[in-house]
Design a protein around this motif. Structure first.
Motif, PDB file in Angstrom:
ATOM      1  N   SER A  88       0.848  -1.194   0.000  1.00  0.00           N
ATOM      2  CA  SER A  88       0.000   0.000   0.000  1.00  0.00           C
ATOM      3  C   SER A  88       0.880   1.239   0.000  1.00  0.00           C
ATOM      4  CB  SER A  88      -0.927   0.001   1.208  1.00  0.00           C
ATOM      5  OG  SER A  88      -0.200   0.209   2.384  1.00  0.00           O
ATOM      6  N   HIS A  89       0.370   2.283  -0.606  1.00  0.00           N
ATOM      7  CA  HIS A  89       1.066   3.566  -0.555  1.00  0.00           C
ATOM      8  C   HIS A  89       0.031   4.680  -0.448  1.00  0.00           C
ATOM      9  CE1 HIS A  89       0.224   3.340  -4.879  1.00  0.00           C
ATOM     10  NE2 HIS A  89       0.359   4.647  -4.913  1.00  0.00           N
ATOM     11  N   TRP A  90       0.441   5.735   0.200  1.00  0.00           N
ATOM     12  CA  TRP A  90      -0.431   6.870   0.457  1.00  0.00           C
ATOM     13  C   TRP A  90      -0.300   7.859  -0.695  1.00  0.00           C
ATOM     14  CZ3 TRP A  90      -3.456   7.146   4.853  1.00  0.00           C
ATOM     15  CH2 TRP A  90      -3.236   6.139   5.782  1.00  0.00           C
ATOM     16  N   VAL A  91      -1.422   8.428  -1.075  1.00  0.00           N
ATOM     17  CA  VAL A  91      -1.446   9.433  -2.130  1.00  0.00           C
ATOM     18  C   VAL A  91      -1.940  10.736  -1.509  1.00  0.00           C
ATOM     19  CG1 VAL A  91      -2.426  10.070  -4.359  1.00  0.00           C
ATOM     20  CG2 VAL A  91      -1.964   7.664  -3.841  1.00  0.00           C
ATOM     21  N   PHE A  92      -1.160  11.794  -1.705  1.00  0.00           N
ATOM     22  CA  PHE A  92      -1.507  13.110  -1.165  1.00  0.00           C
ATOM     23  C   PHE A  92      -1.724  14.050  -2.331  1.00  0.00           C
ATOM     24  CE2 PHE A  92       1.336  10.998   1.841  1.00  0.00           C
ATOM     25  CZ  PHE A  92       0.492  10.918   2.925  1.00  0.00           C
ATOM     26  N   GLU A  93      -2.845  14.756  -2.313  1.00  0.00           N
ATOM     27  CA  GLU A  93      -3.210  15.598  -3.442  1.00  0.00           C
ATOM     28  C   GLU A  93      -3.565  16.995  -2.952  1.00  0.00           C
ATOM     29  OE1 GLU A  93      -5.866  14.068  -6.756  1.00  0.00           O
ATOM     30  OE2 GLU A  93      -7.229  15.384  -5.639  1.00  0.00           O
ATOM     31  N   SER A  94      -3.153  17.974  -3.706  1.00  0.00           N
ATOM     32  CA  SER A  94      -3.544  19.355  -3.415  1.00  0.00           C
ATOM     33  C   SER A  94      -3.970  20.011  -4.714  1.00  0.00           C
ATOM     34  CB  SER A  94      -2.385  20.118  -2.778  1.00  0.00           C
ATOM     35  OG  SER A  94      -1.291  20.170  -3.655  1.00  0.00           O
ATOM     36  N   SER A  95      -4.810  21.012  -4.595  1.00  0.00           N
ATOM     37  CA  SER A  95      -5.273  21.697  -5.797  1.00  0.00           C
ATOM     38  C   SER A  95      -4.112  22.458  -6.423  1.00  0.00           C
ATOM     39  CB  SER A  95      -6.418  22.649  -5.466  1.00  0.00           C
ATOM     40  OG  SER A  95      -6.009  23.615  -4.524  1.00  0.00           O
ATOM     41  N   LYS A 159       2.209  19.909   3.313  1.00  0.00           N
ATOM     42  CA  LYS A 159       3.655  19.997   3.070  1.00  0.00           C
ATOM     43  C   LYS A 159       3.963  19.697   1.605  1.00  0.00           C
ATOM     44  CE  LYS A 159       5.120  18.644   7.688  1.00  0.00           C
ATOM     45  NZ  LYS A 159       5.233  19.860   8.352  1.00  0.00           N
ATOM     46  N   PHE A 160       3.280  18.701   1.038  1.00  0.00           N
ATOM     47  CA  PHE A 160       3.466  18.370  -0.369  1.00  0.00           C
ATOM     48  C   PHE A 160       3.063  19.552  -1.244  1.00  0.00           C
ATOM     49  CE2 PHE A 160       1.529  16.818  -4.321  1.00  0.00           C
ATOM     50  CZ  PHE A 160       2.646  16.269  -4.915  1.00  0.00           C
ATOM     51  N   SER A 161       1.948  20.178  -0.896  1.00  0.00           N
ATOM     52  CA  SER A 161       1.464  21.332  -1.643  1.00  0.00           C
ATOM     53  C   SER A 161       2.461  22.476  -1.573  1.00  0.00           C
ATOM     54  CB  SER A 161       0.115  21.781  -1.070  1.00  0.00           C
ATOM     55  OG  SER A 161      -0.238  23.044  -1.551  1.00  0.00           O
ATOM     56  N   GLN A 162       2.974  22.737  -0.397  1.00  0.00           N
ATOM     57  CA  GLN A 162       3.926  23.836  -0.232  1.00  0.00           C
ATOM     58  C   GLN A 162       5.234  23.534  -0.938  1.00  0.00           C
ATOM     59  OE1 GLN A 162       4.295  25.798   3.334  1.00  0.00           O
ATOM     60  NE2 GLN A 162       2.127  26.255   3.376  1.00  0.00           N
ATOM     61  N   ALA A 163       5.679  22.282  -0.887  1.00  0.00           N
ATOM     62  CA  ALA A 163       6.925  21.922  -1.560  1.00  0.00           C
ATOM     63  C   ALA A 163       6.788  22.101  -3.066  1.00  0.00           C
ATOM     64  CB  ALA A 163       7.313  20.487  -1.231  1.00  0.00           C
ATOM     65  N   SER A 164       5.644  21.715  -3.621  1.00  0.00           N
ATOM     66  CA  SER A 164       5.475  21.884  -5.066  1.00  0.00           C
ATOM     67  C   SER A 164       5.331  23.358  -5.423  1.00  0.00           C
ATOM     68  CB  SER A 164       4.278  21.078  -5.566  1.00  0.00           C
ATOM     69  OG  SER A 164       3.091  21.562  -5.017  1.00  0.00           O
TER      70      SER A 164
END
Length: 191
Positions: A88-95, A159-164
């Motif tokens: 399993s792996h986690w998927v994190f999504e941001s607009s 954090k993913f959103s901010q990094a991108s």
């Protein structure tokens, strides 16, 4: 008599871009804790309190993960399982930046509620231990697992959103240090 309008970003649900979503989200967040607390005070029926609280926690978990997170702050997460390997792996999504404007009021309510509820459940766990009501600990443990899972997952999405956002603006703007500093300072003062 003239009413003054609250400042943008203040904690007034009237400033929300999605007031029904916000009020439903806050209702689910508060209701499970209130049912637990008032159930302890007014009844000795462990089963009824347990079932109602679990149902409210499950509804809160689902609503937050699938509806409120996406509408209020543009974040979503889920877990995928590879059928061939079972991993399993986690998927994190941001607009996408620029496609959705996040309302400051919605964001403040969202993040305060996300981090406050696990703290309430931790306090209730401590109270259960010190009052020797160990029978309530499984319910509190389930509440902690559900609320902390959402807190960690949405923090990871953010954090993913901010990094991108930082990478994209640094790539496009060419000023990496200025981009990182402005995003960190902006994040610190936005909440």
């Amino acid at each position: 008599m003239e009413q003054t309008q609250p400042a943008p970003g203040s904690l007034s649900w009237r400033l929300s871009s999605h007031p029904i979503t916000l009020l439903t989200f806050l209702g689910f967040r508060v209701s499970s804790v209130l049912v637990y607390l008032f159930g302890l005070l007014f009844t000795d029926n462990l089963v009824m309190i347990f079932i109602i609280t679990i149902l409210l926690l499950a509804a809160d978990f689902y609503y937050l993960k699938n509806i409120a997170g996406r509408r209020l702050v543009g974040l979503r997460w889920w877990n995928e399982v590879d059928p061939s390997t079972g991993d399993s792996h986690w998927v994190f999504e941001s607009s996408e930046p620029g496609t959705k404007v996040i309302n400051a009021t919605d964001s403040r309510f969202f993040w305060i509620a996300i981090y406050a509820q696990p703290l309430f459940w931790i306090a209730l766990a401590v109270v259960a231990v010190f009052s020797f009501k160990f029978i309530w600990l499984p319910l509190v443990a389930i509440a902690l697992v559900l609320t902390i899972t959402n807190s960690l997952a949405f923090s990871r999405c953010d954090k993913f959103s901010q990094a991108s956002n930082i990478a994209g603006s640094a790539f496009n703007g060419g000023n990496l240090a200025g981009s990182i500093a402005s995003n960190m300072v902006g994040r610190f003062f936005s909440r």
